[in-house]
Enzyme design. Structure first.
Site, PDB file in Angstrom:
ATOM      1  N   ASP A  97       0.870  -1.193   0.000  1.00  0.00           N
ATOM      2  CA  ASP A  97       0.000   0.000   0.000  1.00  0.00           C
ATOM      3  C   ASP A  97       0.910   1.247   0.000  1.00  0.00           C
ATOM      4  O   ASP A  97       0.835   2.077   0.880  1.00  0.00           O
ATOM      5  CB  ASP A  97      -0.952  -0.013   1.221  1.00  0.00           C
ATOM      6  CG  ASP A  97      -0.213  -0.104   2.557  1.00  0.00           C
ATOM      7  OD1 ASP A  97       0.942  -0.572   2.581  1.00  0.00           O
ATOM      8  OD2 ASP A  97      -0.801   0.311   3.582  1.00  0.00           O
ATOM      9  N   HIS A 125       9.833  -0.699   8.963  1.00  0.00           N
ATOM     10  CA  HIS A 125       8.792  -1.740   8.965  1.00  0.00           C
ATOM     11  C   HIS A 125       8.873  -2.625   7.721  1.00  0.00           C
ATOM     12  O   HIS A 125       9.272  -3.774   7.779  1.00  0.00           O
ATOM     13  CB  HIS A 125       7.404  -1.102   9.022  1.00  0.00           C
ATOM     14  CG  HIS A 125       7.080  -0.438  10.324  1.00  0.00           C
ATOM     15  ND1 HIS A 125       7.246  -1.054  11.528  1.00  0.00           N
ATOM     16  CD2 HIS A 125       6.575   0.790  10.593  1.00  0.00           C
ATOM     17  CE1 HIS A 125       6.868  -0.238  12.510  1.00  0.00           C
ATOM     18  NE2 HIS A 125       6.465   0.889  11.958  1.00  0.00           N
TER      19      HIS A 125
HETATM   20  C1  BDR Z   1       2.709  -0.817   8.637  1.00  0.00           C
HETATM   21  O1  BDR Z   1       1.640   0.125   8.482  1.00  0.00           O
HETATM   22  C2  BDR Z   1       1.879   0.962   7.386  1.00  0.00           C
HETATM   23  O2  BDR Z   1       1.592   2.283   7.713  1.00  0.00           O
HETATM   24  C3  BDR Z   1       3.323   0.802   7.027  1.00  0.00           C
HETATM   25  O3  BDR Z   1       3.519   0.974   5.633  1.00  0.00           O
HETATM   26  C4  BDR Z   1       3.640  -0.608   7.464  1.00  0.00           C
HETATM   27  O4  BDR Z   1       3.328  -1.519   6.448  1.00  0.00           O
HETATM   28  C5  BDR Z   1       3.359  -0.603   9.990  1.00  0.00           C
HETATM   29  O5  BDR Z   1       2.451  -0.828  11.017  1.00  0.00           O
HETATM   30 CA    CA Z   2       2.887  -0.823   4.162  1.00  0.00          CA
END
Ligand code: BDR
Ligand code: CA
Length: 330
Positions: free
Chosen positions: A21, A255
């Protein structure tokens, strides 16, 4: 023919679908895949989350063009298969356009006509036991693909998910005390995927929050990673601003790129095999709950289900160094 690691100087290529995303940290993960010498990125499948699916698809096409990637882009889910915890997109984290509100031009290239879930089925069927899927958004596209083709679990080589949190290393949720954003955004989809039998590794906040980029690290990327480093510097301005407000420090956890790090160097993570279920309602909605005891409890909700590998520890300095060296052009 089996690859003989002792004879060939080249590591075997990993064929990858990136389900995302895009998203600031998703963009960092995409550049990691793009620069990894042993990755053949064949498709980018998009979904809603950090921004709307039309924006995340535009972001994928924009990056494909900017960095001259050959991967096909398939647009996916616009909404969850079940109900979600919270409303709207994470624009306060990633900016309104998902890429930290840097100015974006309209890409010339277009997404494929086939929807993401169908594309996942088609690509897996065309490459049985060969595809690694790195999923760093909601599990929606994957849950839809499973509904289209229940035999997928036996045909996918591996699935690496950035999502969830299990309480290791003192880490807790980022959407509620127990829920992480990718899982909270479609808990039912995540529950279906984690219990499906796809060989899955979950790279949750337990380990992603252990690897943190600060300004000095971004400066190093900017000095060594050419156009990618410059792009990361630009998109991370907004992201750092968000974290500065929340934790009082201009730094951000790595992340989504952690899922790529696991793909490239699983030996840098410690994992535990466990059945993983997701709470789909109530105050714990979006919580990932694992059990590795195989005990008979009062409930059989964790009994006789396939397990996932849950990441419980990480060699953080090694992951940070791997990201830097992979993107480095020096
Ligand atoms: C996840 O949430 C999204 O905002 C980031 O892209 C990552 O995939 C972290 O909690
Ligand atoms: Ca993400």
């Amino acid at each position: 023919e089996q690859h003989d690691a002792n004879r060939s100087p080249f590591p075997p290529m990993k064929k990858v679908i990136f389900d995302t995303d895009i998203g600031i940290d998703d963009a960092m993960a995409l550049l990691f895949l793009h620069h990894a010498p042993d990755v053949d990125l064949i498709a980018i499948t998009t979904g809603f989350g950090n921004a709307s699916v039309s924006d995340t698809t535009r972001n994928a096409l924009y990056m494909k063009e900017l960095f001259n990637m050959s991967a096909a882009v398939y647009a996916g889910a616009a909404m969850p298969v079940g109900s979600a915890l919270g409303e709207g997109y994470a624009d306060f984290v990633h900016g309104k356009n998902g890429l930290g509100d840097i100015p974006l031009t309209t890409p010339m290239c277009e997404a494929e006509a086939m929807p993401a879930a169908e594309a996942i089925v088609e690509l897996v069927r065309a490459n049985p036991h060969e595809l690694s899927i790195v999923a760093v958004g909601r599990m929606t596209n994957l849950a839809m693909a499973l509904a289209l083709d229940p035999e997928l679990p036996s045909l996918i080589k591996e699935l690496i998910v950035m999502g969830g949190v299990f309480g290791y290393n003192g880490h807790r949720g980022n959407v509620s005390p127990v829920a992480e954003a990718n899982i909270a955004g479609d808990p039912l989809a995540a529950d279906r995927v984690f219990t499906s039998g796809i060989p899955t590794t979950i790279v949750g906040l337990d380990v992603t929050a252990e690897t943190v980029m600060n300004e000095a690290y971004i400066d190093q990327l900017r000095q060594t990673a050419g156009a990618s480093g410059e792009f990361i510097h630009q998109i991370s301005r907004f992201y750092f601003g968000f974290y500065e407000k929340v934790i009082g420090k201009a730094e951000c956890p790595i992340h989504d790129a952690s899922a790529v790090a696991y793909l490239l160097r699983p030996d840098l993570y410690r994992t535990e095999a466990a059945v993983v279920r997701v709470a789909t309602e109530g105050i714990a909605m979006g919580q990932t709950i694992h059990d590795s005891t195989r005990r008979v409890f009062a409930t059989d909700d964790w009994l006789d289900l396939p397990t996932c590998n849950v990441c419980v520890g990480v060699d953080a300095p090694a992951v940070m160094a791997l990201y830097l060296s992979t993107l480095s052009e020096l």
